[in-house]
Design an enzyme around this catalytic site. Structure first.
Site, short mmCIF file in Angstrom:
data_model
loop_
_atom_site.label_atom_id
_atom_site.label_comp_id
_atom_site.label_asym_id
_atom_site.label_seq_id
_atom_site.Cartn_x
_atom_site.Cartn_y
_atom_site.Cartn_z
N GLY A 1 34.79 44.48 34.06
CA GLY A 1 35.74 43.64 33.35
C GLY A 1 35.11 42.36 32.82
CB ILE A 2 36.02 38.79 33.37
CG1 ILE A 2 37.42 38.82 32.76
CG2 ILE A 2 35.36 37.43 33.12
CD1 ILE A 2 38.41 37.88 33.43
CE LYS B 1 41.18 33.62 41.66
NZ LYS B 1 39.72 33.91 41.55
CB THR C 1 41.16 42.74 32.21
OG1 THR C 1 42.15 42.48 33.22
CG2 THR C 1 40.51 41.44 31.76
CB VAL D 1 41.86 37.66 30.66
CG1 VAL D 1 40.64 38.20 29.91
CG2 VAL D 1 41.64 36.20 31.06
CE1 TYR E 1 44.09 35.95 41.54
CE2 TYR E 1 45.43 34.40 40.28
CZ TYR E 1 44.31 35.20 40.40
OH TYR E 1 43.39 35.23 39.38
#
Length: 257
Positions: free
Chosen positions: A25-26, A158, A189, A187, A154
């Site tokens: 991915g990224i 982060k 993905t 993003v 999450y």
């Protein structure tokens, strides 16, 4: 005094050795960008086939690595030796409201996103400090600052990752090691297919940014190249937001003129 690099070469990464952890991915796009700027790239992923595919694309070296295993991270830092740049993109999310979250799910998210980040910073930071140079780049998220229902664990991890980055920058700086974060917005993905399959949800996310659209992985790579290169030689403890203006905007309604 830090040696200055000619402006035409300040983004070049020739003779740099970079490690990208989370090579799909990224991370795959990041590996390609680093290689295109001259870096030798080690592509690491818990899925060895993903690591091998990305490594093949950039003429790099594959590495199977699970960052939830601190001993494996320690061993990788020891075995790889001189690494100039470490980029950590690996993360996971369980999208549930707090009352629906199980403790096992919470622990899985924390184990990868926070404990894994700590292990990477700790062990690779240690080897970089011994050499007196290096750049560590951790992927965070807009969720380190703003949240929505279902993003509790999450978001917490982060935000915690950003604080780890700041602490490491403070502790490693005197040894010549820089530590920074990159915080993307939404993003395109495979991991966001759940959102893309709901047109209203997808469009609501697009409308939240100043640019009115989602990003694609390649649009995140410039930030990484910059932070890895001598162009960012005086940048540490920073969180570079590549979010299309998401966190700059208050509200989705544009008042009439």
């Amino acid at each position: 005094m830090e040696k200055t690099t000619p402006y035409a070469e300040m983004f070049r990464l020739d003779n740099f050795r970079a490690l990208v952890i989370g090579a799909g991915g990224i991370g795959g796009e990041v590996a390609q960008a680093l290689a295109a700027h001259g870096a030798e790239v080690v592509c690491a992923d818990r899925d060895g086939s993903v690591a091998a595919t990305t490594a093949s694309a950039v003429n790099g070296e594959p590495l199977t690595l699970d960052v939830t295993d601190p001993e494996a991270v320690r061993q990788a830092a020891h075995d790889l030796g001189n690494v100039d740049v470490v980029v950590l993109t690996a993360a996971m999310n369980v999208r549930k409201r707090i009352v629906d979250y199980s403790l096992e799910e919470f622990e899985r998210v924390v184990d990868l996103n926070l404990k894994g980040t700590f292990a990477v910073i700790k062990y690779f930071g240690e080897t970089m400090m011994q050499r007196g140079t290096g750049s560590i780049i951790v992927f965070s998220s807009i969720r380190d600052q703003v949240v929505e229902p279902g993003q509790s664990a999450y978001s917490a991890t982060k935000a915690g990752a950003v604080q780890l980055v700041k602490a490491a920058a403070a502790e490693f700086g005197a040894a010549g090691v820089r530590v920074n974060a990159v915080s993307p917005g939404v993003v395109e993905t495979p991991l966001t297919n759940q959102i893309k399959s709901h047109p209203e949800w997808y469009q609501a996310y697009a409308a939240k940014s100043a640019l009115g659209r989602w990003s694609v992985p390649s649009e995140l790579t410039g930030a990484v190249v910059y932070l890895a290169s001598s162009a960012a030689s005086y940048v540490t403890g920073s969180n570079l937001r590549v979010d299309g203006g998401w966190t700059a905007i208050d509200g989705r309604f544009t008042p009439p003129h």
